[in-house]
Design an enzyme around this catalytic site. Structure first.
Site, PDB file in Angstrom:
ATOM      1  N   ASP A  94     100.782 -15.713  80.516  1.00 15.38           N
ATOM      2  CA  ASP A  94     101.778 -16.482  79.768  1.00 15.38           C
ATOM      3  C   ASP A  94     103.003 -15.600  79.522  1.00 15.38           C
ATOM      4  O   ASP A  94     102.972 -14.677  78.709  1.00 15.38           O
ATOM      5  CB  ASP A  94     101.168 -16.945  78.439  1.00 15.38           C
ATOM      6  CG  ASP A  94     102.102 -17.839  77.646  1.00 15.38           C
ATOM      7  OD1 ASP A  94     103.299 -17.910  77.970  1.00 15.38           O
ATOM      8  OD2 ASP A  94     101.632 -18.471  76.678  1.00 15.38           O
ATOM      9  N   LYS A 109     111.783 -20.503  77.654  1.00 21.13           N
ATOM     10  CA  LYS A 109     112.863 -19.763  76.994  1.00 21.13           C
ATOM     11  C   LYS A 109     114.009 -19.430  77.947  1.00 21.13           C
ATOM     12  O   LYS A 109     114.840 -20.272  78.236  1.00 21.13           O
ATOM     13  CB  LYS A 109     112.318 -18.490  76.337  1.00 21.13           C
ATOM     14  CG  LYS A 109     111.051 -18.675  75.512  1.00 21.13           C
ATOM     15  CD  LYS A 109     111.274 -19.459  74.256  1.00 21.13           C
ATOM     16  CE  LYS A 109     110.028 -19.481  73.400  1.00 21.13           C
ATOM     17  NZ  LYS A 109     110.147 -20.307  72.196  1.00 21.13           N
ATOM     18  N   TYR A 114      99.349 -16.928  71.230  1.00 20.90           N
ATOM     19  CA  TYR A 114      99.801 -18.318  71.068  1.00 20.90           C
ATOM     20  C   TYR A 114     100.307 -18.830  72.402  1.00 20.90           C
ATOM     21  O   TYR A 114     101.105 -18.172  73.070  1.00 20.90           O
ATOM     22  CB  TYR A 114     100.908 -18.402  70.019  1.00 20.90           C
ATOM     23  CG  TYR A 114     101.452 -19.802  69.815  1.00 20.90           C
ATOM     24  CD1 TYR A 114     100.683 -20.770  69.182  1.00 20.90           C
ATOM     25  CD2 TYR A 114     102.718 -20.147  70.261  1.00 20.90           C
ATOM     26  CE1 TYR A 114     101.170 -22.059  68.994  1.00 20.90           C
ATOM     27  CE2 TYR A 114     103.226 -21.425  70.078  1.00 20.90           C
ATOM     28  CZ  TYR A 114     102.446 -22.376  69.439  1.00 20.90           C
ATOM     29  OH  TYR A 114     102.930 -23.647  69.259  1.00 20.90           O
TER      30      TYR A 114
END
Length: 440
Positions: free
Chosen positions: A243, A276, A148
């Site tokens: 990622d 994050k 994702y």
């Protein structure tokens, strides 16, 4: 008498689609009413009814130090006294870009020379893909099933009928021609990637991959896998986008890439995306890479990207404070806490005869209701996931908040001390019994 969470959820569903602003929060896969968080501090959250829970979500990763760390809160408060947003360059964003570039080093390698700050992980990956296409002059992208990378159109794609078949829309609202710019490959299979490049290599701009997948549950990449992806991409003039929105600065000072390099896998991604932890709980994300790649972004290059709130001073202040406080001792504490909780979970499930494994990558982990930790998406989906809902709710009833999906990573913080771990240990036997009794 109605619980305050029930009342809020009923009202929320009237004014917010599904009652939530991000789908997993709706408890769709575990059932029940989501807890509306009123406050958080250290390893705890408190819901709208005033109940306190040990938190194993940690805002899906950012709360590395624990919630509302005093120094991070003070950094944000002090920044707020100077103004909330300027739409102009600030000294803090230069400092943060420099900290990121200096921090992401391992084995004598330094893949980041320049950084562009954005507001969300979705924006970071979307920009990275546009940049890769601009640098290479190619249109196609390879992504992997079970990975994702945010909700931009080209990444919400489903596999076609064959390896080199252009993808189909994975959700309503994505035009087929946009999905068709993506090729979805089986995660973990380097030969499949080679086969795709053999047929379409001169049209492929980049491969994008989670450094360690954590959205089909945690799946640790096989040794040499990410290194192999880099080699294949570079052989064909394509880029590798790594990622690290979830893993960056979470599993170590140089992210999962740093752990791999320290373990002997020497490779350099062309672009790395972050989110994050880099914002310390505030809306902030980034992409970074070599200057020759990053300089293709506007205003110096032809690849356009912009954002009024990019490099927001409050978010930058939170990110700087968090990264400066994220010492080797903090990472050691998080690693130890995660390992201890994983051991406790495994022991409790084993005591009730529940088939399970613990899947982990660095300090990220989750229990899997299968005999072995999965290595790919089909294996992750094949587990006895029906056991997780009862397990989740038994933990919640005992005052421990878990991710509301079997396919999400668990996150520990440096604030989870022995007393907190004791509360988790006390909650686990009943939860394991609930999992054992679950019917598929």
């Amino acid at each position: 008498m109605a619980d305050r969470n029930d009342t809020l959820f009923a009202h929320a569903r009237e004014v917010i689609p599904g009652g939530v602003n991000s789908p997993v929060r709706a408890y769709g896969s575990v059932g029940g009413t989501p807890r509306f968080v009123q406050s958080a501090r250290g390893p705890y959250i408190t819901d709208a009814a005033g109940r306190e829970y040990v938190d194993l979500v940690a805002s899906w990763g950012p709360a590395l130090l624990g919630h509302a760390h005093p120094e991070v809160v003070e950094a944000v408060r002090e920044a707020a006294t100077r103004g909330l947003s300027f739409g102009a360059p600030t000294e803090g964003e230069v400092e943060l870009a420099d900290v990121v570039a200096q921090r992401v080093t391992a084995g004598g390698l330094r893949p980041i020379e320049q950084v562009r700050l954005v507001s969300t992980g979705t924006e970071a990956t979307m920009t990275a893909i546009r940049l890769a296409r601009g640098v290479t002059g190619r249109d196609l992208l390879i992504k992997f099933d079970g990975n994702y990378h945010g909700h931009s159109d080209g990444l919400l794609a489903s596999a076609g009928s064959g390896l080199a078949t252009l993808a189909l829309p994975g959700t309503a609202g994505v035009p087929a021609p946009i999905a068709a710019q993506t090729l979805v490959a089986p995660y973990g299979d380097l030969d499949a990637v080679r086969e795709i490049f053999a047929e379409l290599g001169d049209r492929i701009a980049a491969i994008i991959v989670e450094a360690a997948p954590a959205n089909m549950g945690v799946v640790r990449p096989a040794a040499g896998y990410n290194q192999g992806l880099a080699a294949i991409a570079h052989e064909h003039g394509a880029l590798l986008i790594l990622d690290e929105v979830l893993t960056g600065f979470r599993v170590g000072p140089a992210g999962f890439w740093g752990l791999q390099v320290e373990g002997g896998e020497l490779y350099e991604p062309d672009i790395i995306t972050f989110g994050k932890v880099i914002g310390g709980g505030m809306p902030l994300a980034a992409l970074g890479g070599r200057a020759e790649v990053m300089s293709q972004l506007a205003p110096v290059g032809p690849v356009y990207q912009a954002g009024t709130l990019s490099g927001n001073p409050l978010s930058v202040a939170a990110g700087l404070a968090t990264l400066r406080l994220a010492t080797p001792e903090v990472y050691a504490a998080v690693d130890a806490n995660a390992a201890r909780v994983a051991e406790l979970v495994s022991a409790a499930l084993a005591a009730e005869g529940v088939e399970h494994a613990i899947s982990s990558a660095g300090s990220l982990f989750n229990p899997v209701f299968a005999a072995e930790a999965p290595r790919d998406y089909p294996a992750a989906k094949a587990q006895a996931s029906f056991r997780y809902g009862p397990f989740f709710h038994a933990m919640l009833d005992a005052g421990v908040s878990l991710p509301p999906s079997v396919f999400e990573a668990w996150f520990l913080t440096a604030a989870h001390d022995d007393a907190v771990l004791g509360r988790i240990a006390d909650a686990l036997p009943a939860a394991a019994r609930a999992a054992a009794a679950a019917q598929g």
